[in-house]
Design an enzyme around this catalytic site. Sequence first.
Site, PDB file in Angstrom:
ATOM      1  N   HIS A   1      47.839  61.472  36.233  1.00 65.53           N
ATOM      2  CA  HIS A   1      48.100  60.262  35.444  1.00 65.53           C
ATOM      3  C   HIS A   1      47.902  58.842  36.456  1.00 65.53           C
ATOM      4  CE1 HIS A   1      50.107  57.376  32.834  1.00 65.53           C
ATOM      5  NE2 HIS A   1      50.828  57.129  33.718  1.00 65.53           N
TER       6      HIS A   1
ATOM      7  N   HIS B   1      51.916  49.985  36.432  1.00 63.78           N
ATOM      8  CA  HIS B   1      52.954  49.447  35.634  1.00 63.78           C
ATOM      9  C   HIS B   1      53.299  48.027  35.660  1.00 63.78           C
ATOM     10  CE1 HIS B   1      54.698  53.730  36.553  1.00 63.78           C
ATOM     11  NE2 HIS B   1      53.968  53.741  35.464  1.00 63.78           N
TER      12      HIS B   1
ATOM     13  N   ASN C   1      74.158  39.271 -33.021  1.00 66.26           N
ATOM     14  CA  ASN C   1      74.798  38.733 -32.440  1.00 66.26           C
ATOM     15  C   ASN C   1      74.297  37.034 -32.120  1.00 66.26           C
ATOM     16  OD1 ASN C   1      76.961  40.520 -31.146  1.00 66.26           O
ATOM     17  ND2 ASN C   1      75.041  41.206 -30.211  1.00 66.26           N
TER      18      ASN C   1
ATOM     19  N   CYS D   1      75.422  46.663 -28.614  1.00 64.85           N
ATOM     20  CA  CYS D   1      74.554  47.598 -28.224  1.00 64.85           C
ATOM     21  C   CYS D   1      75.389  48.647 -27.330  1.00 64.85           C
ATOM     22  CB  CYS D   1      73.248  47.081 -27.718  1.00 64.85           C
ATOM     23  SG  CYS D   1      73.522  45.971 -26.368  1.00 64.85           S
TER      24      CYS D   1
ATOM     25  N   THR E   1      58.708  60.792  44.831  1.00 68.34           N
ATOM     26  CA  THR E   1      57.618  59.968  44.869  1.00 68.34           C
ATOM     27  C   THR E   1      57.912  58.541  44.609  1.00 68.34           C
ATOM     28  OG1 THR E   1      56.847  60.433  42.508  1.00 68.34           O
ATOM     29  CG2 THR E   1      56.256  61.951  44.364  1.00 68.34           C
TER      30      THR E   1
ATOM     31  N   LEU F   1      63.185  61.735  51.006  1.00 66.81           N
ATOM     32  CA  LEU F   1      62.649  62.624  50.411  1.00 66.81           C
ATOM     33  C   LEU F   1      61.400  62.424  49.947  1.00 66.81           C
ATOM     34  CD1 LEU F   1      65.545  62.953  47.405  1.00 66.81           C
ATOM     35  CD2 LEU F   1      65.083  64.726  49.128  1.00 66.81           C
TER      36      LEU F   1
ATOM     37  N   THR G   1      69.894  39.496 -34.846  1.00 70.88           N
ATOM     38  CA  THR G   1      70.896  39.093 -35.858  1.00 70.88           C
ATOM     39  C   THR G   1      72.228  39.715 -35.832  1.00 70.88           C
ATOM     40  OG1 THR G   1      70.909  39.267 -38.451  1.00 70.88           O
ATOM     41  CG2 THR G   1      70.070  41.240 -37.136  1.00 70.88           C
TER      42      THR G   1
ATOM     43  N   GLY H   1      65.484  44.125 -31.498  1.00 71.94           N
ATOM     44  CA  GLY H   1      65.248  45.579 -31.828  1.00 71.94           C
ATOM     45  C   GLY H   1      64.046  46.033 -30.844  1.00 71.94           C
TER      46      GLY H   1
ATOM     47  N   ASP I   1      52.138  67.599  34.680  1.00 72.52           N
ATOM     48  CA  ASP I   1      52.097  67.551  33.056  1.00 72.52           C
ATOM     49  C   ASP I   1      52.717  68.629  32.275  1.00 72.52           C
ATOM     50  OD1 ASP I   1      50.147  65.373  33.559  1.00 72.52           O
ATOM     51  OD2 ASP I   1      48.270  66.787  33.704  1.00 72.52           O
TER      52      ASP I   1
END
Length: 980
Positions: A741, A661, A120, A249, A602, A642, A118, A198, A523
């Site tokens: 490994h 790998h 707007n 508001c 290695t 090496l 009411t 509201g 390791d």
Amino acid sequence: MTDARKPVDSVERLEEAIAEVRAAQKAFSTYTQEQVDQIFFAAAMAAGRERIPLAKMAVAETGMGVVEDKVIKNHYATEYIYNAYRDVKTCGVIERDEAYGITKIAEPIGVIAAVIPTTNPTSTAIFKTLIALKTRNGIIITPHPRAKDCTIAAAKVVLDAAVKAGAPAGIISWVDVPSLDMTNLVMKECDLILATGGPGMVRAAYSSGKPALGVGPGNVPAIIDDSADILLAVNSIIHSKTFDNGMICASEQAVIALDSVYAKVRAEFAARGCHLLAPDELNKVRKTIIINGALNAKIVGQPAAKIAALAGVTVPEDTKILIGEVESVDMSEEFAHEKLSPVLALYRANDFDEAMDKAERLIEDGGHGHTASVYLNPLAQKNRLARFTQRMETCRIIVNTPSSHGGIGDLYNFKLAPSLTLGCGSWGGNSVGENVGVRHLLNIKTVAERRENMLWFRTPQKIYLKKGCLPVALQELRDVLGKKKVFIVTDSFLFQNGYTKAVTQRLDEMGIQHATFFDVAPDPTLACARKGAKAMAAFQPDCIIALGGGSAMDAAKIMWVLYEHPEADFMDMAMRFADIRKRVYPFPKMGQKAYFIAIPTTAGTGSEVTPFTIITDETSGVKYALADYELLPHMAIVDADLMMDTPKGLTAASGIDAVTHNLEAFASMLATDYTDGLALQSLKMIFEYLPRAYDDGPNDPVAREKMANAATIAGMAFANAFLGVCHSMAHKLGAFHHLPHGVANALLIDEVLRFNAAEVPAKMGTFPQYDHPHTLARYAMIADALALGGKTDAEKLERLIAALDALKAKIGIKKTIRDYGVEEADFLARLDEMSELAFDDQCTGANPRYPLIKEIKQMYLLHHVCIAHHLGVQAFQRQKHDRKIGGVGRFQILARDAPRLHAHGGHQRFARGFGGGGVVLIAGLGKPRVVLLGKLAVNGQVHGALAILARQAHGVLHAFVAARAHLHVGGILRAGQHLS
């Protein structure tokens, strides 16, 4: 056009109207953007033309507000909304990114239920109908009973113009005789609710079971800081608070002035026509604001003089605002409430913090999520503005702006979207925290086409190679890089045997200071890395040289990180990622203090050219694989001088590591043409030269140099394609049972190849380039590259595995985990933990077959005894079926090596240790024997290793899944005999 419309004055008629709007919307949903934009324009123009008549109707019907201000609202709802969205795409394809394969398509939501307040009644109706038209939605309006005529009039204006411009008749409708039941029915039957009203109405909307865009109460506080422009602040507040008699508001409900400017603020309000209530007047107005715990509807939107008269207070007729000077911000203070009228609370605060305390309480109690306002000097008081912004739980922070006008957007800030529905976010119990606009009334379809993500190929900046290249390469430290201090990381064996002298002598010749850390063990542990980093920090090198095998290079990389970034957390760096480009933890930038050079001694790890490092947590014994391209060395020097005296065991372990790998890089989901060529070439070199390097390495420089190059080439392959589950399992097997490994990889690779080669895996890996399981074909390509022969891919795989086994035999690699002294009891006791950690290893993510933890566990079990070899079965060959009995065909069994079976207790020992479902072929006591095992309980647990063996093997082995459940240990069959 709306004359023929039947009024919606009953539930039955409302249901008809909803159906009519839905039908109109279905037709409207097919309109083009051009058609929609024409309708949107026509409707906005029509509503704009009627802005004054509609404003007069609103005030006349509701008895609230100011006609001239409602004209502005109506104008705003047409002009500003149209201007904001006229060029916005709301139909069909609204966005297309060809490169990324993303298309976004806007679709309407359907039928919108619009609850109109009411306060707007016309501007909100115009706003909601216009954004519904722009988005091809139908809309049904439920007006407030005290404002239904003006609301319906506004809706009629928009509808008539829209239909005239081509919109379907009935695209906008409304309830002519509004009631709570009618409103609830509209909300229940619609597709989305736009609720402005509201708190009770908004709660009803959110409780309707349909998506809702609601708002909440404002109760906006405005702080006036001592740095504020008082003239600007007070007059902005008056302008806002008097606009439409305070019914927006977002209008200010309380002013909080700092003590140092309070008198000036008070005086300016008085000078501008505001009335500061005397103590007796204050109490009278208090009783008028709140009646029976709720806002008095009689004061909403009324002029100040009228409200004063209602309270029994006499003020000049032209009084702009009634101001009550109060102290409490508790809801027991009437002035602390949202008042929706030209009535304002005025608070004094000793300082800015107290002002924020008061504002925060007002917001929490009456305007959570809506809007907060502050007046200050934003340049001089950046900190206060930041603190205010942080503390206020509101979706709009308005600075030096009339809050009513500033909150709705596009008037005092042109990037805040214009809207007459202001979301309050979760603080206010709303689903949105923004100013509601057209995008909230759209469903957005996103069409995502498959795309393959960018891949990469990264290597160190420089790689120097050739036997004897070390002294020449090191010359760059002085001549090109200008380095002054070098820290060398190696192990005690290499240091004590003079391997570092080739480096230190050259450094001495160049006048470069150096220090050596040689306490790296196989390791390497995190403790070792921390010790080395401490030595680095004391020496402050500008270059680090890692000299050694994988252990030295791994340790040096971690030391490098801890030296450059002592604040870095190891566990954060070790956190596994799914895509290296999207990891949560941003790996610290490396190379800011020291240049990193890797010199391998290695031929195997490839660490000199990879972004990986493996480190063991000495407290838990767990090996962690860290990966990030910040760990990539800047320079690699590959000098076979090496490696000439590498021991046989190390030659074998590192060489077979390089084999895995290549195999894993080639099978990886991230493999590319760049990495494939490297992996295949490296494998060819290793198969040819590893046995030579193993047999007579010190006297075969060609083999040593070829292996050095092959290992580095393999490193470049897996540095970019990554590895797989074999390495994941090897990391944990090595850590838990202290196996080298490379040896761990060698023990596991056969079954991993069979596992990955499954054409129907339980789960395949997830990566855009990997579109279907095809690893068997990839392994066949390796067999072809090695000229191993074979007619089918399955046969080629078996020949590849046989070639691997032959290579391992040549270099002294044993056949089973048990052969390396790992006791069965210890192995089984740690199996579950080892399997889970292997699953979570960084290498697992690139594996082409996504392994389940139980599958990893089963592969570990198989490799512990290596069933085919350990039980003496050397070859299986399936014959063509001529008939089936019990689901099993005819098999030829070739059995050898009966003494080995007998020495380990034959099938009895095997059954005691494992068990499961399937058929196991073993050799025993000179006769082929078939042991049929049902579900065998061992110590109260059911083991399933045998079934996995049957499923994972190729050629013949996959046929072993045939045993009936009721069969148990026993039954001797002749070769070729049918099973029954």
